[in-house]
Design an enzyme around this catalytic site. Structure first.
Site, PDB file in Angstrom:
ATOM      1  N   CYS A  44       0.800  -1.222   0.014  1.00 32.14           N
ATOM      2  CA  CYS A  44      -0.134  -0.017  -0.139  1.00 32.14           C
ATOM      3  C   CYS A  44       0.876   1.404   0.062  1.00 32.14           C
ATOM      4  CB  CYS A  44      -1.196  -0.219   1.254  1.00 32.14           C
ATOM      5  SG  CYS A  44      -2.102  -0.976   1.527  1.00 32.14           S
ATOM      6  N   SER A  59      -7.043  -6.814  11.345  1.00 30.23           N
ATOM      7  CA  SER A  59      -7.527  -5.674  10.647  1.00 30.23           C
ATOM      8  C   SER A  59      -7.115  -6.604   8.784  1.00 30.23           C
ATOM      9  CB  SER A  59      -6.635  -3.907  10.602  1.00 30.23           C
ATOM     10  OG  SER A  59      -6.999  -3.318   9.957  1.00 30.23           O
ATOM     11  N   ASN A  61      -1.046   9.252   8.285  1.00 28.84           N
ATOM     12  CA  ASN A  61       0.169   9.719   9.032  1.00 28.84           C
ATOM     13  C   ASN A  61       1.212   9.658   8.026  1.00 28.84           C
ATOM     14  OD1 ASN A  61       0.303   9.513  11.896  1.00 28.84           O
ATOM     15  ND2 ASN A  61      -0.289   7.197  11.591  1.00 28.84           N
ATOM     16  N   CYS A 103       2.573   1.542  12.805  1.00 28.48           N
ATOM     17  CA  CYS A 103       3.532  -0.158  12.512  1.00 28.48           C
ATOM     18  C   CYS A 103       4.289   0.540  11.357  1.00 28.48           C
ATOM     19  CB  CYS A 103       2.976  -1.000  12.942  1.00 28.48           C
ATOM     20  SG  CYS A 103       3.311  -1.403  14.516  1.00 28.48           S
TER      21      CYS A 103
HETATM   22  N1  SAH Z   1      -2.826  -5.385   6.816  1.00 27.27           N
HETATM   23  C1  SAH Z   1      -3.422  -4.752   7.830  1.00 27.27           C
HETATM   24  C2  SAH Z   1      -2.649  -5.100   8.901  1.00 27.27           C
HETATM   25  C3  SAH Z   1      -2.211  -3.898   9.661  1.00 27.27           C
HETATM   26  S1  SAH Z   1      -2.154  -2.205   9.319  1.00 27.27           S
HETATM   27  C4  SAH Z   1      -4.535  -3.902   6.810  1.00 27.27           C
HETATM   28  O1  SAH Z   1      -4.104  -3.506   6.136  1.00 27.27           O
HETATM   29  O2  SAH Z   1      -4.761  -3.961   7.232  1.00 27.27           O
HETATM   30  C5  SAH Z   1      -3.412  -1.340   9.673  1.00 27.27           C
HETATM   31  C6  SAH Z   1      -3.463  -0.434   9.851  1.00 27.27           C
HETATM   32  O3  SAH Z   1      -2.650   0.858   9.455  1.00 27.27           O
HETATM   33  C7  SAH Z   1      -4.461  -0.666   8.876  1.00 27.27           C
HETATM   34  O4  SAH Z   1      -5.597   0.271   8.729  1.00 27.27           O
HETATM   35  C8  SAH Z   1      -3.571   0.425   7.382  1.00 27.27           C
HETATM   36  O5  SAH Z   1      -4.270   0.584   5.886  1.00 27.27           O
HETATM   37  C9  SAH Z   1      -3.391   1.662   8.175  1.00 27.27           C
HETATM   38  N2  SAH Z   1      -1.663   2.557   8.043  1.00 27.27           N
HETATM   39  C10 SAH Z   1      -1.018   1.979   6.968  1.00 27.27           C
HETATM   40  N3  SAH Z   1      -0.036   2.903   6.618  1.00 27.27           N
HETATM   41  C11 SAH Z   1      -1.082   4.595   7.475  1.00 27.27           C
HETATM   42  C12 SAH Z   1      -0.535   5.483   7.736  1.00 27.27           C
HETATM   43  N4  SAH Z   1       0.494   6.496   7.051  1.00 27.27           N
HETATM   44  N5  SAH Z   1      -1.749   6.454   7.745  1.00 27.27           N
HETATM   45  C13 SAH Z   1      -2.459   5.955   8.796  1.00 27.27           C
HETATM   46  N6  SAH Z   1      -2.743   4.320   8.920  1.00 27.27           N
HETATM   47  C14 SAH Z   1      -2.048   3.573   8.005  1.00 27.27           C
HETATM   48 FE1  SF4 Z   2      -0.673  -2.233   3.137  1.00 23.45          FE
HETATM   49 FE2  SF4 Z   2      -1.744  -3.387   6.255  1.00 23.45          FE
HETATM   50 FE3  SF4 Z   2       0.287  -4.568   4.395  1.00 23.45          FE
HETATM   51 FE4  SF4 Z   2       0.625  -1.741   5.274  1.00 23.45          FE
HETATM   52  S1  SF4 Z   2       0.506  -3.900   6.216  1.00 23.45           S
HETATM   53  S2  SF4 Z   2       1.463  -2.887   3.485  1.00 23.45           S
HETATM   54  S3  SF4 Z   2      -1.836  -1.160   5.244  1.00 23.45           S
HETATM   55  S4  SF4 Z   2      -1.719  -4.549   3.976  1.00 23.45           S
END
Ligand code: SAH
Ligand code: SF4
Length: 358
Positions: A129, A204, A303, A346
């Site tokens: 992402c 999530s 973020n 994270c």
């Molecule tokens: N992979 C899973 C869980 C881990 S990420 C998922 O994508 O749901 C946990 C959450 O943090 C997710 O909702 C993700 O989209 C969000 N997230 C990741 N980077 C972010 C950022 N820079 N700002 C806000 N939310 C973020």
């Molecule tokens: Fe996307 Fe969640 Fe993986 Fe980050 S941790 S790349 S938000 S799927």
């Protein structure tokens, strides 16, 4: 569905990952393979749940048996490599080191209703992402059930607290490590183990549709969070490559099915990015798509992550979004940001540590 119960240690021995066993599995193995009485397994299991990091610490077990056990089994630990504490709200972020030198992150937040830990499920992530620090650093490997437990135990020990809630929202995509995550959920919620009830756990996902249907069949009482972050395929495919495999129509169909079948409210995560997904039109499109579903929308001001230029939406945009969604009878709230001074979302600490090391 099988979970590997052995790991290859750095010194080259293949040993069994004892903390990934259920009490029943350990009892069976003690009786049938090690010729030990059943109660020994219970004794050992109690120590493991307490978070001991070596067999030496199991003081009510003979030295000989402790030696035998340490030749057969390995106790997984998450060693604190770095710890950051927020001066604003006492949120704590850990960088843990695993047996093979990999790093993962966990965050402990102190809410009115108790301590919540956000744990990682993979080292890195394959999903890529565009707004996510974890996604940018690539994928190394899946975590074992024991490594997910170890994050909780290490934090509890270090902070001298009892954690009451877990969110699987750290590094990694939980449904891409399906078998290990399900095993972890069963272990952590078991009365023989840490006994944290499913109702206190949220998982999530970025939207792996086939796995959402599988999860539905597990009949777990956890909260499913879905990272939606966009109201249509055009925007979602730009920021979340997974959308090209599972378009938004298929994802929301699976979500409706999940909510209808389980009777549990789905939580949609929506990171608001200024000028990307925060227009009135986006809110209306989202409202139309979600109308009638048992769900709640969590708006998160995005973020900022090194290497991208995304900006948080302004507060008036957030308010407007909530107002528009309410016209479609969708409840939405803006998630409080904790640990903003320690980059609590994270992936960022691991990334920094790796690049500092290079
Ligand atoms: N992979 C899973 C869980 C881990 S990420 C998922 O994508 O749901 C946990 C959450 O943090 C997710 O909702 C993700 O989209 C969000 N997230 C990741 N980077 C972010 C950022 N820079 N700002 C806000 N939310 C973020
Ligand atoms: Fe996307 Fe969640 Fe993986 Fe980050 S941790 S790349 S938000 S799927």
């Amino acid at each position: 569905m099988t979970v590997s119960l052995s790991v290859l240690l750095e010194r080259g021995d293949r040993v069994k990952d004892i903390k990934s066993y259920s009490l029943k599995e350990l009892e069976e193995e003690f009786v049938t393979e090690l010729n030990l009485p059943r109660f020994r397994a219970k004794q050992v299991y109690k120590w493991l749940t307490l978070g001991v990091e070596s067999f030496e610490e199991m003081t009510d077990i003979s030295k000989e048996l402790r030696n035998n056990l340490s030749n057969t089994y390995y106790i997984s630990v998450a060693t604190i490599e770095k710890k950051l504490v927020s001066v604003y709200d006492k949120t704590v972020k850990y960088l843990f080191k695993l047996y093979d030198g990999e790093f993962i992150e966990s965050v402990v937040m102190n809410y009115k209703h108790g301590y919540t830990i956000c744990i990682s499920t993979q080292v890195g992530c394959k999903m890529g992402c565009s707004f996510c620090a974890t996604g940018k650093s690539g994928f190394s490997r899946n975590l074992t059930p024991s490594e997910m437990l170890s994050q909780i135990q290490s934090a509890q020990k270090d902070l001298e607290i009892r954690i009451s809630n877990i969110v699987l929202m750290g590094m990694g995509e939980p449904l891409d490590n399906y078998a290990n995550v399900i095993k972890f959920l069963r272990l952590v919620s078991s009365e023989d183990g840490l006994n944290i009830g499913m109702r206190h756990i949220s998982l999530s996902t970025c939207g792996l549709v086939d796995k959402i249907y599988e999860l539905e069949k597990e009949n777990l009482q956890l909260t499913l969070s879905v990272s939606l972050h966009a109201p249509n395929n055009e925007i979602r495919s730009q920021t979340m490559p997974v959308n090209r495999r599972y378009p938004i129509e298929e994802l929301l169909k699976a979500c409706r099915h999940y909510a209808d079948t389980t009777g549990r409210r789905i939580s949609f995560e929506y990171a608001m990015i200024s000028g990307v997904n925060d227009s009135d039109e986006c809110a209306r499109e989202l409202g139309k798509r979600l109308k009638g579903m048992l769900c709640h929308v969590n708006l998160i001001p995005v973020n900022n992550v090194e290497g991208n230029s995304y900006k948080k939406s302004r507060i008036d945009r957030q308010k407007r979004f909530i107002e528009i969604l309410s016209k479609y009878y969708i409840t939405a709230t803006v998630r409080r940001t904790l640990g903003s001074d320690i980059n609590a979302s994270c992936g960022q600490l691991r990334r920094k540590t790796i690049s500092d090391d290079i």
